[in-house]
Design an enzyme around this catalytic site. Sequence first.
Site, PDB file in Angstrom:
ATOM      1  N   THR A  73       0.871  -1.281  -0.087  1.00  0.00           N
ATOM      2  CA  THR A  73      -0.108   0.137   0.131  1.00  0.00           C
ATOM      3  C   THR A  73       0.724   1.072  -0.138  1.00  0.00           C
ATOM      4  OG1 THR A  73      -1.825  -1.344   1.349  1.00  0.00           O
ATOM      5  CG2 THR A  73      -2.065   1.245   1.282  1.00  0.00           C
ATOM      6  N   GLU A  74       2.101   1.277   0.711  1.00  0.00           N
ATOM      7  CA  GLU A  74       2.784   2.407   0.908  1.00  0.00           C
ATOM      8  C   GLU A  74       3.519   2.802  -0.279  1.00  0.00           C
ATOM      9  OE1 GLU A  74       2.977   4.794   2.993  1.00  0.00           O
ATOM     10  OE2 GLU A  74       1.787   3.848   4.618  1.00  0.00           O
ATOM     11  N   SER A  75       4.397   1.684  -0.783  1.00  0.00           N
ATOM     12  CA  SER A  75       5.477   1.944  -1.961  1.00  0.00           C
ATOM     13  C   SER A  75       5.238   1.103  -3.038  1.00  0.00           C
ATOM     14  CB  SER A  75       6.719   1.746  -1.311  1.00  0.00           C
ATOM     15  OG  SER A  75       6.858   0.385  -0.852  1.00  0.00           O
ATOM     16  N   TYR A 178      -7.051   4.233   2.814  1.00  0.00           N
ATOM     17  CA  TYR A 178      -5.854   3.525   3.345  1.00  0.00           C
ATOM     18  C   TYR A 178      -6.113   2.342   4.098  1.00  0.00           C
ATOM     19  CZ  TYR A 178      -1.115   2.881   5.245  1.00  0.00           C
ATOM     20  OH  TYR A 178       0.110   2.201   5.646  1.00  0.00           O
TER      21      TYR A 178
END
Length: 198
Positions: A73-75, A178
């Site tokens: 999800t982040e990168s 998120y």
Amino acid sequence: MDRTKIRRPRLFTWYRVLPLAAVLIMGLVAFCYSFAPGLLFKSLYPFSYEEEIVASATRHGVDPYLVAAVIRTESSWDASAVSSKGACGLMQLMPETASDMVAKGFVDGEAYDASNLTDPATNIEFGCAYLSYLITYFKGETDRAIAAYNAGMGNVDQWLGEHTVLHNAITFPETQTYLARVNNARERYRQIYPNAFV
């Protein structure tokens, strides 16, 4: 009466076939998304750094599938990713957060350099430490920890002060999205890679 002039509606005319085809296609997509074998989704949910994730997640008592979900999800598994706000690496950590994990004793600063967050092993170590810290702070409530990973502990505390149900309390659409994305990815990783962390 001339029979050639009587026109009966045809079942498969273009204006009836198109909606039926659209419904059929959407149904197939939904079926595949829900029940397709893992091979179909491995390209959507890639997986790397198993050893680093297992080592750090075990050390900090964090679910390795949660770590994989946060990384995706982040990168999207880009170890060199840097956000416009300065968050770095796989788990998109701020350098201040990494330094704080060393100061609080969650990470050995001699073994892991807080300024080297583009190194996958280092980033995963600090990310797992931070997740562990958040989960402990929120007394095991993983959804609260995930929301805080995105929006900060102060915002989550404020939301919980106003409403007891986190999903109803979150006022940032980005954080709502998120939280859903991380939880969805976590379940997908469990389904696709059931023996990854055995």
